[in-house]
Design a protein around this motif. Structure first.
Motif, PDB file in Angstrom:
ATOM      1  N   GLY A   1      -1.461   4.268  12.453  1.00  0.00           N
ATOM      2  CA  GLY A   1      -2.563   4.504  13.088  1.00  0.00           C
ATOM      3  C   GLY A   1      -3.140   5.922  12.669  1.00  0.00           C
ATOM      4  O   GLY A   1      -2.301   6.750  12.334  1.00  0.00           O
ATOM      5  N   ALA A   2      -4.316   6.252  13.040  1.00  0.00           N
ATOM      6  CA  ALA A   2      -4.925   7.606  12.662  1.00  0.00           C
ATOM      7  C   ALA A   2      -4.513   8.457  13.651  1.00  0.00           C
ATOM      8  O   ALA A   2      -4.263   9.583  13.351  1.00  0.00           O
ATOM      9  CB  ALA A   2      -6.346   7.431  12.689  1.00  0.00           C
ATOM     10  N   GLN A   3      -4.304   7.773  14.921  1.00  0.00           N
ATOM     11  CA  GLN A   3      -3.421   8.652  15.987  1.00  0.00           C
ATOM     12  C   GLN A   3      -2.387   8.092  16.545  1.00  0.00           C
ATOM     13  O   GLN A   3      -2.057   6.798  16.361  1.00  0.00           O
ATOM     14  CB  GLN A   3      -4.362   9.079  16.998  1.00  0.00           C
ATOM     15  CG  GLN A   3      -5.763   9.955  16.741  1.00  0.00           C
ATOM     16  CD  GLN A   3      -6.657   8.910  16.202  1.00  0.00           C
ATOM     17  OE1 GLN A   3      -7.017   7.956  16.616  1.00  0.00           O
ATOM     18  NE2 GLN A   3      -7.684   9.637  15.199  1.00  0.00           N
ATOM     19  N   ARG A   4      -1.386   8.958  17.056  1.00  0.00           N
ATOM     20  CA  ARG A   4      -0.172   8.312  17.844  1.00  0.00           C
ATOM     21  C   ARG A   4      -0.859   7.217  18.933  1.00  0.00           C
ATOM     22  O   ARG A   4      -1.532   7.628  19.670  1.00  0.00           O
ATOM     23  CB  ARG A   4       0.647   9.459  18.588  1.00  0.00           C
ATOM     24  CG  ARG A   4       1.280  10.235  17.413  1.00  0.00           C
ATOM     25  CD  ARG A   4       2.257  11.311  18.017  1.00  0.00           C
ATOM     26  NE  ARG A   4       2.632  12.268  17.311  1.00  0.00           N
ATOM     27  CZ  ARG A   4       3.761  13.306  17.360  1.00  0.00           C
ATOM     28  NH1 ARG A   4       4.487  13.012  18.373  1.00  0.00           N
ATOM     29  NH2 ARG A   4       4.114  14.193  16.220  1.00  0.00           N
ATOM     30  N   SER A   5      -0.135   6.294  19.035  1.00  0.00           N
ATOM     31  CA  SER A   5      -0.199   5.116  20.010  1.00  0.00           C
ATOM     32  C   SER A   5       0.261   5.939  21.553  1.00  0.00           C
ATOM     33  O   SER A   5       1.404   6.511  21.518  1.00  0.00           O
ATOM     34  CB  SER A   5       0.333   3.702  19.644  1.00  0.00           C
ATOM     35  OG  SER A   5       0.178   3.083  20.917  1.00  0.00           O
ATOM     36  N   PRO A   6      -0.415   5.746  22.602  1.00  0.00           N
ATOM     37  CA  PRO A   6       0.393   6.149  23.747  1.00  0.00           C
ATOM     38  C   PRO A   6       1.636   5.146  23.975  1.00  0.00           C
ATOM     39  O   PRO A   6       2.359   5.573  24.913  1.00  0.00           O
ATOM     40  CB  PRO A   6      -0.865   5.606  24.721  1.00  0.00           C
ATOM     41  CG  PRO A   6      -1.795   5.643  24.129  1.00  0.00           C
ATOM     42  CD  PRO A   6      -1.631   5.034  22.626  1.00  0.00           C
TER      43      PRO A   6
ATOM     44  N   THR B   1       2.660   9.939  13.206  1.00  0.00           N
ATOM     45  CA  THR B   1       1.742   9.117  12.355  1.00  0.00           C
ATOM     46  C   THR B   1       2.273   9.553  10.873  1.00  0.00           C
ATOM     47  O   THR B   1       2.536  10.505  10.446  1.00  0.00           O
ATOM     48  CB  THR B   1       0.310   9.140  12.322  1.00  0.00           C
ATOM     49  OG1 THR B   1      -0.033  10.636  12.079  1.00  0.00           O
ATOM     50  CG2 THR B   1      -0.042   9.016  13.851  1.00  0.00           C
ATOM     51  N   LEU B   2       1.696   8.435   9.972  1.00  0.00           N
ATOM     52  CA  LEU B   2       2.223   8.742   8.525  1.00  0.00           C
ATOM     53  C   LEU B   2       1.184  10.027   8.100  1.00  0.00           C
ATOM     54  O   LEU B   2       1.724  10.852   7.344  1.00  0.00           O
ATOM     55  CB  LEU B   2       1.388   7.793   7.662  1.00  0.00           C
ATOM     56  CG  LEU B   2       2.688   6.625   7.668  1.00  0.00           C
ATOM     57  CD1 LEU B   2       1.890   5.327   6.921  1.00  0.00           C
ATOM     58  CD2 LEU B   2       3.655   6.813   6.784  1.00  0.00           C
TER      59      LEU B   2
ATOM     60  N   LEU C   1       0.880  -1.350   0.051  1.00  0.00           N
ATOM     61  CA  LEU C   1       0.100   0.007  -0.010  1.00  0.00           C
ATOM     62  C   LEU C   1       0.923   1.305   0.083  1.00  0.00           C
ATOM     63  O   LEU C   1       0.614   2.329  -0.964  1.00  0.00           O
ATOM     64  CB  LEU C   1      -0.850   0.071   1.371  1.00  0.00           C
ATOM     65  CG  LEU C   1      -2.208   1.059   1.315  1.00  0.00           C
ATOM     66  CD1 LEU C   1      -2.885   1.472   0.275  1.00  0.00           C
ATOM     67  CD2 LEU C   1      -2.827   0.894   2.683  1.00  0.00           C
ATOM     68  N   LEU C   2       1.852   1.284   0.900  1.00  0.00           N
ATOM     69  CA  LEU C   2       2.915   2.382   0.970  1.00  0.00           C
ATOM     70  C   LEU C   2       3.643   2.448  -0.446  1.00  0.00           C
ATOM     71  O   LEU C   2       3.835   3.699  -1.053  1.00  0.00           O
ATOM     72  CB  LEU C   2       4.089   2.218   1.831  1.00  0.00           C
ATOM     73  CG  LEU C   2       3.390   2.315   3.380  1.00  0.00           C
ATOM     74  CD1 LEU C   2       4.494   1.784   4.287  1.00  0.00           C
ATOM     75  CD2 LEU C   2       3.134   3.523   3.723  1.00  0.00           C
ATOM     76  N   LYS C   3       3.924   1.463  -1.316  1.00  0.00           N
ATOM     77  CA  LYS C   3       4.281   1.641  -2.493  1.00  0.00           C
ATOM     78  C   LYS C   3       3.640   2.213  -3.515  1.00  0.00           C
ATOM     79  O   LYS C   3       3.820   2.953  -4.203  1.00  0.00           O
ATOM     80  CB  LYS C   3       4.823   0.054  -3.168  1.00  0.00           C
ATOM     81  CG  LYS C   3       6.050  -0.503  -2.219  1.00  0.00           C
ATOM     82  CD  LYS C   3       6.377  -2.034  -2.460  1.00  0.00           C
ATOM     83  CE  LYS C   3       6.519  -2.253  -3.995  1.00  0.00           C
ATOM     84  NZ  LYS C   3       6.642  -3.808  -4.135  1.00  0.00           N
ATOM     85  N   GLN C   4       2.137   1.849  -3.449  1.00  0.00           N
ATOM     86  CA  GLN C   4       1.111   2.266  -4.252  1.00  0.00           C
ATOM     87  C   GLN C   4       0.903   3.850  -4.188  1.00  0.00           C
ATOM     88  O   GLN C   4       0.560   4.608  -4.884  1.00  0.00           O
ATOM     89  CB  GLN C   4      -0.134   1.560  -4.160  1.00  0.00           C
ATOM     90  CG  GLN C   4       0.066   0.105  -4.749  1.00  0.00           C
ATOM     91  CD  GLN C   4      -1.166  -0.824  -4.311  1.00  0.00           C
ATOM     92  OE1 GLN C   4      -2.141  -0.580  -4.014  1.00  0.00           O
ATOM     93  NE2 GLN C   4      -1.049  -2.245  -4.521  1.00  0.00           N
ATOM     94  N   LYS C   5       0.753   4.215  -2.892  1.00  0.00           N
ATOM     95  CA  LYS C   5       0.228   5.354  -2.477  1.00  0.00           C
ATOM     96  C   LYS C   5       1.347   6.438  -2.529  1.00  0.00           C
ATOM     97  O   LYS C   5       1.146   7.845  -2.627  1.00  0.00           O
ATOM     98  CB  LYS C   5      -0.482   5.484  -0.945  1.00  0.00           C
ATOM     99  CG  LYS C   5      -1.657   4.598  -0.970  1.00  0.00           C
ATOM    100  CD  LYS C   5      -2.852   5.422  -1.591  1.00  0.00           C
ATOM    101  CE  LYS C   5      -4.154   4.690  -1.326  1.00  0.00           C
ATOM    102  NZ  LYS C   5      -5.192   5.261  -1.990  1.00  0.00           N
TER     103      LYS C   5
ATOM    104  N   GLU D   1      -1.711  10.552   3.071  1.00  0.00           N
ATOM    105  CA  GLU D   1      -3.233  10.168   3.199  1.00  0.00           C
ATOM    106  C   GLU D   1      -3.511   8.940   2.700  1.00  0.00           C
ATOM    107  O   GLU D   1      -3.105   8.452   1.728  1.00  0.00           O
ATOM    108  CB  GLU D   1      -4.009  11.208   2.633  1.00  0.00           C
ATOM    109  CG  GLU D   1      -3.585  12.628   3.185  1.00  0.00           C
ATOM    110  CD  GLU D   1      -4.385  12.854   4.437  1.00  0.00           C
ATOM    111  OE1 GLU D   1      -5.123  12.021   4.905  1.00  0.00           O
ATOM    112  OE2 GLU D   1      -3.725  13.714   5.340  1.00  0.00           O
ATOM    113  N   GLY D   2      -4.517   8.246   3.414  1.00  0.00           N
ATOM    114  CA  GLY D   2      -5.075   6.974   2.878  1.00  0.00           C
ATOM    115  C   GLY D   2      -4.336   5.597   3.156  1.00  0.00           C
ATOM    116  O   GLY D   2      -4.337   4.672   2.779  1.00  0.00           O
ATOM    117  N   VAL D   3      -3.359   5.834   4.330  1.00  0.00           N
ATOM    118  CA  VAL D   3      -2.589   4.720   4.659  1.00  0.00           C
ATOM    119  C   VAL D   3      -2.616   4.507   6.295  1.00  0.00           C
ATOM    120  O   VAL D   3      -1.729   4.165   6.868  1.00  0.00           O
ATOM    121  CB  VAL D   3      -1.266   4.915   4.318  1.00  0.00           C
ATOM    122  CG1 VAL D   3      -0.461   3.651   4.409  1.00  0.00           C
ATOM    123  CG2 VAL D   3      -0.794   5.405   2.850  1.00  0.00           C
TER     124      VAL D   3
END
Length: 328
Positions: free
Chosen positions: A230-235, A242-243, A175-179, A249-251
């Motif tokens: 993740g959409a938000q940073r993990s504790p 995050t990306l 997905l990262l390669k594609q996006k 976007e979109g990953v």
């Protein structure tokens, strides 16, 4: 006489149908009356197994019956999933499913004997565990954009490991390669452990890995994290962006777990399980065990979770189709 026979037959069928309905209602009303089996489609010790064993005792308490965990590993999660999909829909055979069982594995394996959405009743979500993009000690990239730029400067791109072809780690790399234009050569391993070992020894350049398994190495400085998925940073890793924060976007990717039953579950049994799962997720011990493995509780009601499961199945099917990596 023909009229009387027809009338009698219709009345008899109506009585039989009503009797069957009442019998089914009575049976469902008494649910559960015996132990419940939760199938885990993977070997003991992984994230899905740990989640099932965290939730099992609390579900047992909420339902008033023993809950038994049954590991049925193989086929990337499809063997155990097929068993549950074909089980009698009576609430006594359940599954702690995941992104693998209900999205990636059936999309990867064309011969999978179940539909990841239609073959199951989605009872509710349990947890999500984000992944993290980690680099080897030899790799100098400190941001995701630097990683992409450095990968493009290599003839074969960066070597990026995964626990195996079709794993979410592998598919997130695709997905990262594609996006984002990441240039990478996928190196499949037989499990995350060997891949991490080679990454620690700089025999790989980078890897997408579940946060729970990479976090100890990131915290002690043996690996460097350039992004969370993740959409938000993990504790667990509050200092790693995050990306999305880095403009990608979109990953947004996280491994989800949820409770599933076979399709066709009686509605009142379904509602009892939805209620029991909600109670179990309020249990302090369950919350502590999920947090310890870097997971966060899914805050969705049942309909929203069912839509999420369907969306994830479509999403990863498209990634696999675009990458051309589905297997017969």
């Amino acid at each position: 006489m023909a009229f009387l026979r027809t009338s009698f037959t219709r009345r008899s069928l109506a009585v039989l149908a009503a009797t069957a309905l009442l019998a089914g209602t009575a049976s469902a009303a008494g649910y559960p009356e015996r132990p419940i089996t939760i199938v885990v489609a993977f070997a003991p010790g992984g994230n899905v197994d740990a989640t099932a064993r965290a939730i099992g005792p609390a579900l047992s308490k909420a339902l008033g019956q023993p809950v038994v965990i049954d590991n049925r590993a193989g086929g990337g999660g499809t063997i155990g999933s097929t068993l549950v999909a074909r089980a009698k829909p009576d609430g006594y055979t359940l599954m702690v499913g995941s992104t693998a069982t209900n999205a990636t594995a059936p999309a990867m394996l064309k011969a999978a004997a179940y539909d990841p959405v239609k073959s199951f009743t989605a009872i509710g979500g349990i947890s999500t565990t984000p992944s993290v993009v980690v680099v080897a000690p030899k790799t100098t990239a400190r941001t995701y954009q630097q990683l992409v730029e450095q990968s493009r400067a290599q003839p074969q791109g960066f070597s990026m490991g995964s626990p195996g072809t079709g794993s979410l780690n592998h598919l997130t790399t695709e997905l990262l390669k594609q996006k984002t234009g990441l240039k990478a050569t996928h190196i499949p391993y037989k499990g995350a452990g060997p891949a991490l070992s080679d990454l620690l020894g700089s025999q790989l350049d980078a890897m997408v890995d579940q946060l729970s398994s990479s976090a100890p190495f990131i915290k002690d400085g043996r690996l460097r994290a350039v992004a969370q998925t993740g959409a938000q940073r993990s504790p667990v890793l509050p200092d790693v962006p995050t990306l999305r924060e880095q403009g990608v976007e979109g990953v947004d990717v996280a491994v989800y777990t949820g409770l599933f039953a076979p399709a066709g579950l009686p509605r009142d049994v379904e509602q009892k399980l939805v209620k029991a799962l909600g109670e179990a997720l309020q249990d302090a011990d369950v919350q502590q065990r999920l947090a310890a493995q870097g997971s966060e509780r899914i805050a969705m009601d049942q309909p929203a979770f069912a839509r999420y499961v369907a969306d994830e199945a479509r999403r990863w099917s498209e990634v696999i189709r675009t990458a051309g990596i589905a297997q017969d």
